[in-house]
Scaffold this motif. Structure first.
Motif, mmCIF file in Angstrom:
data_model
loop_
_atom_site.group_PDB
_atom_site.id
_atom_site.type_symbol
_atom_site.label_atom_id
_atom_site.label_comp_id
_atom_site.label_asym_id
_atom_site.label_seq_id
_atom_site.Cartn_x
_atom_site.Cartn_y
_atom_site.Cartn_z
ATOM 1 N N ALA A 197 0.847 -1.190 0.000
ATOM 2 C CA ALA A 197 0.000 0.000 0.000
ATOM 3 C C ALA A 197 0.878 1.235 0.000
ATOM 4 O O ALA A 197 2.067 1.174 0.308
ATOM 5 C CB ALA A 197 -0.893 -0.006 1.236
ATOM 6 N N ILE A 198 0.264 2.354 -0.338
ATOM 7 C CA ILE A 198 0.943 3.650 -0.223
ATOM 8 C C ILE A 198 0.204 4.423 0.857
ATOM 9 O O ILE A 198 -1.033 4.521 0.823
ATOM 10 C CB ILE A 198 0.936 4.389 -1.572
ATOM 11 N N ALA A 199 0.949 4.940 1.832
ATOM 12 C CA ALA A 199 0.328 5.652 2.949
ATOM 13 C C ALA A 199 0.815 7.086 2.973
ATOM 14 O O ALA A 199 1.972 7.369 2.621
ATOM 15 C CB ALA A 199 0.670 4.960 4.262
ATOM 16 N N ASP A 200 -0.069 8.000 3.413
ATOM 17 C CA ASP A 200 0.327 9.414 3.490
ATOM 18 C C ASP A 200 0.387 9.907 4.932
ATOM 19 O O ASP A 200 0.322 11.096 5.199
ATOM 20 C CB ASP A 200 -0.611 10.288 2.651
ATOM 21 N N GLY A 201 0.505 8.961 5.872
ATOM 22 C CA GLY A 201 0.553 9.339 7.282
ATOM 23 C C GLY A 201 -0.783 9.134 7.954
ATOM 24 O O GLY A 201 -0.864 8.959 9.173
ATOM 25 N N LEU A 268 3.883 1.006 2.469
ATOM 26 C CA LEU A 268 3.687 0.133 3.618
ATOM 27 C C LEU A 268 3.343 -1.243 3.065
ATOM 28 O O LEU A 268 2.323 -1.423 2.408
ATOM 29 C CB LEU A 268 2.553 0.662 4.502
ATOM 30 N N TYR A 269 4.246 -2.165 3.309
ATOM 31 C CA TYR A 269 4.142 -3.508 2.734
ATOM 32 C C TYR A 269 3.943 -4.450 3.901
ATOM 33 O O TYR A 269 4.782 -4.509 4.800
ATOM 34 C CB TYR A 269 5.449 -3.761 1.993
ATOM 35 N N ALA A 270 2.822 -5.168 3.890
ATOM 36 C CA ALA A 270 2.589 -6.163 4.938
ATOM 37 C C ALA A 270 2.785 -7.546 4.345
ATOM 38 O O ALA A 270 2.098 -7.927 3.397
ATOM 39 C CB ALA A 270 1.182 -6.015 5.510
ATOM 40 N N GLY A 271 3.750 -8.279 4.873
ATOM 41 C CA GLY A 271 3.942 -9.684 4.509
ATOM 42 C C GLY A 271 3.016 -10.486 5.409
ATOM 43 O O GLY A 271 3.147 -10.432 6.629
ATOM 44 N N LEU A 272 2.062 -11.201 4.818
ATOM 45 C CA LEU A 272 1.016 -11.851 5.617
ATOM 46 C C LEU A 272 1.043 -13.355 5.454
ATOM 47 O O LEU A 272 1.452 -13.873 4.407
ATOM 48 C CB LEU A 272 -0.366 -11.382 5.149
ATOM 49 N N LEU A 282 3.410 -11.241 9.172
ATOM 50 C CA LEU A 282 4.728 -11.839 9.430
ATOM 51 C C LEU A 282 5.754 -10.737 9.606
ATOM 52 O O LEU A 282 6.635 -10.818 10.450
ATOM 53 C CB LEU A 282 5.157 -12.715 8.250
ATOM 54 N N GLU A 283 5.647 -9.722 8.781
ATOM 55 C CA GLU A 283 6.620 -8.622 8.833
ATOM 56 C C GLU A 283 6.063 -7.430 8.075
ATOM 57 O O GLU A 283 5.163 -7.560 7.246
ATOM 58 C CB GLU A 283 7.933 -9.037 8.171
ATOM 59 N N TYR A 284 6.638 -6.272 8.373
ATOM 60 C CA TYR A 284 6.385 -5.094 7.556
ATOM 61 C C TYR A 284 7.637 -4.793 6.758
ATOM 62 O O TYR A 284 8.755 -4.994 7.230
ATOM 63 C CB TYR A 284 6.159 -3.854 8.426
ATOM 64 N N ASN A 285 7.427 -4.245 5.559
ATOM 65 C CA ASN A 285 8.523 -3.606 4.860
ATOM 66 C C ASN A 285 8.105 -2.172 4.595
ATOM 67 O O ASN A 285 6.906 -1.860 4.571
ATOM 68 C CB ASN A 285 8.835 -4.318 3.542
ATOM 69 N N CYS A 286 9.099 -1.320 4.375
ATOM 70 C CA CYS A 286 8.781 0.102 4.234
ATOM 71 C C CYS A 286 9.080 0.591 2.827
ATOM 72 O O CYS A 286 9.291 1.767 2.605
ATOM 73 C CB CYS A 286 9.537 0.908 5.282
ATOM 74 N N ARG A 287 9.060 -0.358 1.881
ATOM 75 C CA ARG A 287 9.396 -0.032 0.471
ATOM 76 C C ARG A 287 8.718 -1.075 -0.399
ATOM 77 O O ARG A 287 8.187 -2.058 0.101
ATOM 78 C CB ARG A 287 10.916 -0.057 0.286
ATOM 79 N N PHE A 288 8.733 -0.830 -1.718
ATOM 80 C CA PHE A 288 8.146 -1.821 -2.623
ATOM 81 C C PHE A 288 8.908 -3.137 -2.504
ATOM 82 O O PHE A 288 10.125 -3.132 -2.315
ATOM 83 C CB PHE A 288 8.248 -1.356 -4.077
ATOM 84 N N GLY A 289 8.207 -4.243 -2.645
ATOM 85 C CA GLY A 289 8.868 -5.536 -2.697
ATOM 86 C C GLY A 289 9.581 -5.687 -4.030
ATOM 87 O O GLY A 289 9.202 -5.084 -5.030
#
Ligand code: AMP
Ligand code: GLY
Length: 425
Positions: A197-201, A268-272, A282-289
């Motif tokens: 996803a893309i988040a703006d805060g 905002l990348y959620a590994g599920l 499972l984890e978050y990433n803060c960039r594109f996969g």
């Protein structure tokens, strides 16, 4: 406008490719880039870790937007450096990037905000971690706290293996400081999927679903890699589940970070893991996969700039972007031996033939151009071949048709990318 993309992988090539199609982008730069990005952007020979020079370059060239590909610069504060120089950068602050940079922080954050995740505890003492494993039948996953280039997670199939991982991290310090603190968590069984996803805060725009293939060999065998292929959409993530992930994971995450004074602006990348129909993080990433960005950029059928600028400025556009309704599938081709040791400098054949197919995109990663102009391998993940098709099956067939034109000494790739959507090729 002038846009700078930071990074040199397939993800950054795909982002450059999409940005090059944006009507508002007049000049595109990529630092350091690769021979693939050189065809779309001006490559700038500054490494991703050289933040001082990156800022200096962006100032000198009056760059309007900088897009950061990999996590390392984000986790070491590149956003603030650019902000202090009055430059707009798409990517979270160091504090917000801790969702990826510290697994302990992210698990404690999930616990605090009731975001579904595997049961866990945190240890810096081996004896205590071993006692926890002995007491908890399902505590079989051991993770280093810090960034470890995908090598800090041990998914053990027995108590002994889990104990061994604890000893490696805490006693032998195989990951150095990244493994000074560890997590021991419950092993979840289910299907893995990425929600990006893309988040703006405050607000969240969920992108099309995608699924990565981490193990190096067919049938999900062998060690984990950065990703051997990906496809989009991922049938396992239907609309209902996607809506739940937004409500139960993405929005509470963004609200929690804002409440902590660190609004999350960026990817905002959620590994599920989907367990009996329910999503667990499972984890978050803060960039594109990567490789997920390759099929996603292939399907994102809109101007990317307003979304990146909007997110960085805290005001995402209200409208949803247009997506190509076709499926996209990316096969990553690697050097033989990856994710272990591998050779570099092998001449790559067949790129032109592969690129000549309709609806096939080639995104380069670990490539280099030799003095005589020959394209050679220079990394583990060498390139990704992405194809679009009316359905996943057609995308898969087209991708492998192009893959089969490309070769170098020792080339390796999986034959079954997309199998969870379809069955083997
Ligand atoms: P992470 O970097 O935390 O996503 O972990 C890397 C990989 O390890 C994931 O993509 C999963 O395949 C696996 N993994 C991580 N945590 C768990 C867990 N709690 N249960 C099962 N598998 C896991
Ligand atoms: N492909 C998984 C990642 O980028 O983290």
């Amino acid at each position: 406008m002038k846009v700078l993309v930071i990074g040199s992988g397939g993800r950054e090539h795909a982002i450059c490719w999409r940005l090059a199609r944006s009507p508002s982008v007049k000049q595109l730069y990529c630092a350091p880039g690769n021979p693939g990005t050189a065809a779309l952007a001006t490559n700038v020979p500054i490494g991703v870790d050289n933040q001082q020079e990156l800022v200096a370059f962006a100032r000198k060239e009056t760059i309007d937007l900088t897009v950061v590909g990999p996590e390392a610069p984000l986790c070491t504060g590149i956003q603030r450096r650019f902000a202090e120089a009055g430059l707009l950068l798409f990517g979270p602050s160091l504090e917000a990037a801790r969702l990826e940079g510290s697994k302990v922080f992210s698990k404690q954050f999930m616990r605090e905000h009731d975001i579904p995740t595997a049961a866990f505890d945190v240890f810096d003492d081996a004896a205590a971690a071993l006692a926890y494993i002995a007491d908890h039948d399902r505590a079989r996953v051991v993770k280093a706290d810090g960034l470890a280039a995908g090598k800090g997670v041990f998914v053990a199939s027995s108590e002994d293996e889990a104990r061994e991982a604890v000893r490696a991290l805490l006693t032998e310090r195989t990951m150095g400081d990244a493994g000074r603190r560890i997590l021991v968590e419950e092993r979840l069984q289910g299907e893995e999927v990425s929600v990006i996803a893309i988040a703006d805060g405050e607000r969240v725009l969920t992108l099309a679903s995608s699924q990565d293939h981490k193990p190096v060999f067919d049938g999900d065998k062998g060690p984990n890699t950065g990703g051997m292929g990906a496809y989009s959409p991922a049938p396992v993530l239907d609309d209902a589940l996607q809506a739940r992930v937004k409500q139960e994971v993405l929005l509470p995450t963004v609200a929690g970070m804002a409440a902590a004074g660190h609004p999350f602006r960026g990817v905002l990348y959620a590994g599920l893991m989907i367990v009996d129909g329910d999503p667990y993080v499972l984890e978050y990433n803060c960039r594109f996969g990567d490789p997920e960005a390759q099929p996603l950029m292939a399907r994102f059928d809109d101007d990317l700039v307003p979304y990146l600028v909007g997110a960085a400025q805290g005001r995402l556009p209200q409208r949803a972007p247009k997506w190509d309704l076709r499926a996209a599938l990316c096969v990553v081709m690697t050097a033989g031996g990856y994710p272990g040791g591998y050779a570099r400098g092998e001449p790559i054949d067949g790129i032109d033939k592969a690129q000549a197919f309709d609806d096939v995109l080639l995104f380069q990663a670990g490539t280099a151009t030799r003095d005589d102009g020959q394209l050679v391998t220079s990394g583990g993940r060498v390139l990704g071949v992405t194809a679009l098709g009316t359905d996943l099956q057609q995308a898969q067939r087209r991708a492998y048709q192009a893959v089969d034109c490309i070769s170098w000494k020792g080339v390796h790739f999986r034959r079954d990318i997309g199998h969870r959507g379809l069955g083997p090729a």
